[in-house]
Design a protein around this motif. Structure first.
Motif, PDB file in Angstrom:
ATOM      1  N   ASP A 143      -2.669   5.676   1.263  1.00 26.77           N
ATOM      2  CA  ASP A 143      -3.615   4.539   1.544  1.00 26.77           C
ATOM      3  C   ASP A 143      -3.535   4.064   2.953  1.00 26.77           C
ATOM      4  O   ASP A 143      -4.370   3.987   3.570  1.00 26.77           O
ATOM      5  N   ARG A 144      -2.377   4.282   3.587  1.00 27.56           N
ATOM      6  CA  ARG A 144      -1.984   3.364   4.812  1.00 27.56           C
ATOM      7  C   ARG A 144      -2.798   4.705   5.833  1.00 27.56           C
ATOM      8  O   ARG A 144      -3.140   4.499   6.858  1.00 27.56           O
ATOM      9  N   LEU A 185       0.782  -1.211   0.006  1.00 26.24           N
ATOM     10  CA  LEU A 185       0.009  -0.039  -0.067  1.00 26.24           C
ATOM     11  C   LEU A 185       0.838   1.208  -0.003  1.00 26.24           C
ATOM     12  O   LEU A 185       2.167   1.342   0.705  1.00 26.24           O
ATOM     13  N   SER A 186       0.216   2.258  -0.419  1.00 26.13           N
ATOM     14  CA  SER A 186       1.074   3.417  -0.534  1.00 26.13           C
ATOM     15  C   SER A 186       0.979   4.137   0.866  1.00 26.13           C
ATOM     16  O   SER A 186       0.073   3.844   1.592  1.00 26.13           O
ATOM     17  N   MET A 218      -4.798   6.782   4.998  1.00 26.95           N
ATOM     18  CA  MET A 218      -6.784   6.642   5.180  1.00 26.95           C
ATOM     19  C   MET A 218      -7.126   5.725   5.771  1.00 26.95           C
ATOM     20  O   MET A 218      -8.034   5.677   6.605  1.00 26.95           O
ATOM     21  N   LEU A 219      -6.453   4.531   5.951  1.00 31.54           N
ATOM     22  CA  LEU A 219      -6.757   3.281   6.815  1.00 31.54           C
ATOM     23  C   LEU A 219      -6.827   3.834   8.267  1.00 31.54           C
ATOM     24  O   LEU A 219      -7.784   3.170   8.853  1.00 31.54           O
ATOM     25  N   GLU A 238     -15.221   7.426   0.950  1.00 32.33           N
ATOM     26  CA  GLU A 238     -13.631   7.450   0.908  1.00 32.33           C
ATOM     27  C   GLU A 238     -12.990   6.155   1.361  1.00 32.33           C
ATOM     28  O   GLU A 238     -12.050   5.386   0.759  1.00 32.33           O
TER      29      GLU A 238
END
Length: 56
Positions: free
Chosen positions: A20-21, A16-17, A23-24, A55
């Motif tokens: 993305d991390r 994951l970018s 966002m999680l 999102e």
């Protein structure tokens, strides 16, 4: 790529970018480097801060 398990854990099955991390981390509780768990309080906090469930 993510896998969502019946126990509401989200498992990363490919790289994951950083975005993305992040966002999680804003929606889910981190369990380990590759596992997050859906957390009602964290999800509601993210929505209260103006994030959209779309999102996620």
């Amino acid at each position: 790529m993510l896998r969502i398990l019946p126990n509401l854990e989200v498992v990363v099955v490919s790289e994951l970018s950083r975005a993305d991390r992040l966002m999680l981390n804003s929606f889910l509780a981190s369990v380990s480097d590759v596992v997050w768990k859906l957390d009602q309080a964290k999800l509601l906090d993210a929505i209260a801060q103006g994030r959209s469930e779309a999102e996620l």
